[in-house]
Design an enzyme around this catalytic site. Structure first.
Site, PDB file in Angstrom:
ATOM      1  N   LYS A 280       0.869  -1.175   0.000  1.00 37.59           N
ATOM      2  CA  LYS A 280       0.000   0.000   0.000  1.00 37.59           C
ATOM      3  C   LYS A 280       0.905   1.223   0.000  1.00 37.59           C
ATOM      4  CE  LYS A 280      -3.913  -2.100   2.377  1.00 37.59           C
ATOM      5  NZ  LYS A 280      -4.857  -2.033   1.249  1.00 37.59           N
ATOM      6  N   ARG A 357      -9.490 -12.138   1.491  1.00 41.56           N
ATOM      7  CA  ARG A 357     -10.263 -13.227   0.884  1.00 41.56           C
ATOM      8  C   ARG A 357      -9.492 -14.552   0.927  1.00 41.56           C
ATOM      9  NH1 ARG A 357     -10.816  -9.957  -4.645  1.00 41.56           N
ATOM     10  NH2 ARG A 357     -10.914  -8.306  -3.077  1.00 41.56           N
TER      11      ARG A 357
END
Ligand code: BES
Ligand code: MN
Ligand code: ZN
Length: 504
Positions: A280, A357
């Site tokens: 990020k 996920r």
């Protein structure tokens, strides 16, 4: 400093203390009820009527007028709070009005406050008022070296609900305290930084809940080797670059009698999400906020703490968290790596930042083997969901219409905003991989939907599954109706409502 809320059958005329908060429904011409008219004429010297006339107070939602009573009056300060139109009344109206009264009294440095609201012995309304008070008065100053209040400190310690028989109000007050204790646990887990809340902290929190509520809980913490044995390659792939060991948490609430229903709450538990090698980076990536990436697990444990106290009959509840960190080191996943999940499916990790996920894939496969009626997962899964719904609304996806409706109802009652989104099967094309069964990300557009579709692949046996993308509403920089800046505790109260009303 905790606030003691009590109910009293007494009227305002018989009460003595610092602050009095009165709530009024919207009217074209405000007419005070008889007991307040006589209070105004005797103890308050006509202050209420003057306030109404001078400020043209109509009782509109979110409006209020206040005054100081001079001399030796039994009550020092009053506030009139507008409830809005009676036809728009909801539990949220009571929470907001109670929060407004509490904030005012705190600001006015009242130690005692009486609340005179037109409650009519409504048990849910009494509970909502207590929730509003307790939720708004929780201010997290654990990491400040000194409290923010000016000296001398005057704490609001006692709130009395007037015109409300104690024996009638007691169960509602107890329930509100129980529910709020779970919300506060979730808030504090989310607000604490990643150097203090680690996968081990989450595991210890689960064990502490199991210990505190004794025989109704069992807890299992699977260590890395246990997860390896179960073939949880997706979860372990995410965890592999961290110096902290992963913890797979399985806490179970067993009702006293044989359960009629069984349900699992599965929470994303990334105690920090750096993005991995797809780091990020740059403005807007919010890497410094990624301690909140365990908010799903925080809400899961918060709900467990409440369920341990309420002990609802007939329902078995599994609280499941695959806790780890998404970090960077020479051991980190390479973008393009292929992982094998515990159901044998292979996943090409085309983006290491779509890690939630991957952890949830193995957690869902695990839950799916427990022969449950329903699974709901909670995850700060995508920035795309924030783009779609903004910061205060969670996204809901479900394979079962009835279950989705039950969740929406539970959320509406809690005043926690949620919006159902489509499980658009045709978008599964985006998750096709050349080399493996799936890729873990699709294109930017519809990113919250492909996230949900990915998760759906790991639920095969359970008739009802729902996914909540809570990336937006679990954190707020700003003060809101009844929470201070920081972790919000979303959606603990929805979960508690869902569990306690499941198929009833
Ligand atoms: N934890 C983030 C999602 C997130 C973003 C939570 C902002 C809270 C606030 C998640 O793991 C993530 O990085 N998602 C990616 C998915 C993408 C790579 C498909 C995202 O949203 O950009
Ligand atoms: Mn990520
Ligand atoms: Zn994440």
């Amino acid at each position: 400093m905790s606030i003691n809320i009590k109910a009293s059958g007494a009227a305002a005329a018989d009460w003595q203390g610092d602050g009095l908060a009165i709530a009024i429904f919207e009217q074209t011409e405000v007419n005070l009820p008889d007991h307040l008219q006589s209070l105004d004429q005797t103890a308050l010297g006509g202050t209420l009527q003057e306030l109404i006339t001078e400020a043209r107070f109509k009782g509109e939602a979110n409006s209020s007028v206040q005054a100081r009573i001079g001399g030796q009056a039994a009550i020092r300060k009053v506030i009139l709070i507008g409830l809005g139109k009676p036809e728009q009344l909801s539990l949220e109206t009571w929470r907001k009005a109670a929060a407004a009264a509490t904030k005012w009294a705190t600001h006015q440095r009242c130690a005692t406050l009486a609340i005179d609201f037109p409650l009519n012995q409504d048990l849910e309304a009494i509970g909502a008022i207590a929730e509003g008070i307790l939720l708004t008065s929780h201010k997290d100053e654990r990491f400040k070296s000194k409290a923010s209040q000016p000296e001398p400190q005057i704490n609001l310690t006692d709130i009395t609900l007037l015109g409300c028989a104690p024996e009638i109000a007691a169960p509602s007050l107890t329930l509100a305290n129980q529910v709020v204790s779970g919300v506060i646990l979730a808030r504090e887990l989310v607000s604490a930084p990643a150097n203090l809340v680690t996968p081990s902290t989450l595991a210890e929190t689960a064990s502490a809940i199991a210990a505190e509520y004794g025989e109704r809980f069992s807890v299992k913490i699977l260590e890395q080797q246990d997860c390896e044995q179960l073939g949880m390659g997706a979860f372990l792939g995410v965890s592999q670059a961290s110096d902290l060991l992963p913890k797979f948490i399985h806490l179970t609430y067993h009702p006293r009698e044989t359960p009629q229903h069984k349900i699992a709450i599965v929470g994303k538990g990334l105690t920090f999400d750096s993005g991995g090698l797809n780091i990020k980076a740059g403005a807007g990536s919010s890497i410094e906020l990624m301690k909140i990436d365990m908010a799903g697990s925080a809400a899961t444990l918060g709900a467990a703490k409440v369920i341990g106290q309420i002990q609802p009959p007939g329902i078995e509840v599994h609280f499941i968290v695959a806790a780890c960190e998404n970090m960077i080191s020479a051991k980190a996943m390479h973008p393009g790596d292929i992982l094998t999940a515990s159901n044998g499916k292979t996943i090409e990790v085309n983006n290491t930042d779509a890690e939630g996920r991957l952890t949830l894939a193995d957690a869902l496969v695990y839950a799916d083997q427990l022969q449950l009626d329903a699974i709901v997962d909670l995850a700060t899964l995508t920035g795309a969901c924030i783009v779609a719904l903004g910061e205060s609304i969670g996204g809901l996806w479900s394979t079962n219409g009835e279950f989705a409706q039950a969740i929406c109802q539970a959320a509406a009652k809690a005043g926690e905003k949620i919006w159902q989104m489509p499980l658009e099967d045709s978008y599964m094309d985006q998750l096709k991989s050349v080399v493996a069964d799936y890729k873990n990300t699709g294109s930017r557009s519809g990113g919250a939907i492909t996230g949900a579709l990915f998760l759906k692949q790991f639920v095969a046996n359970t008739p009802a599954w729902a996914h909540l993308d809570i990336a937006g509403p679990v954190w707020s920089d700003k003060e809101n109706s009844y929470h201070n800046p920081g972790g919000t505790g979303y959606p603990v109260r929805t979960l508690v409502n869902l569990i306690t009303t499941f198929r009833q």
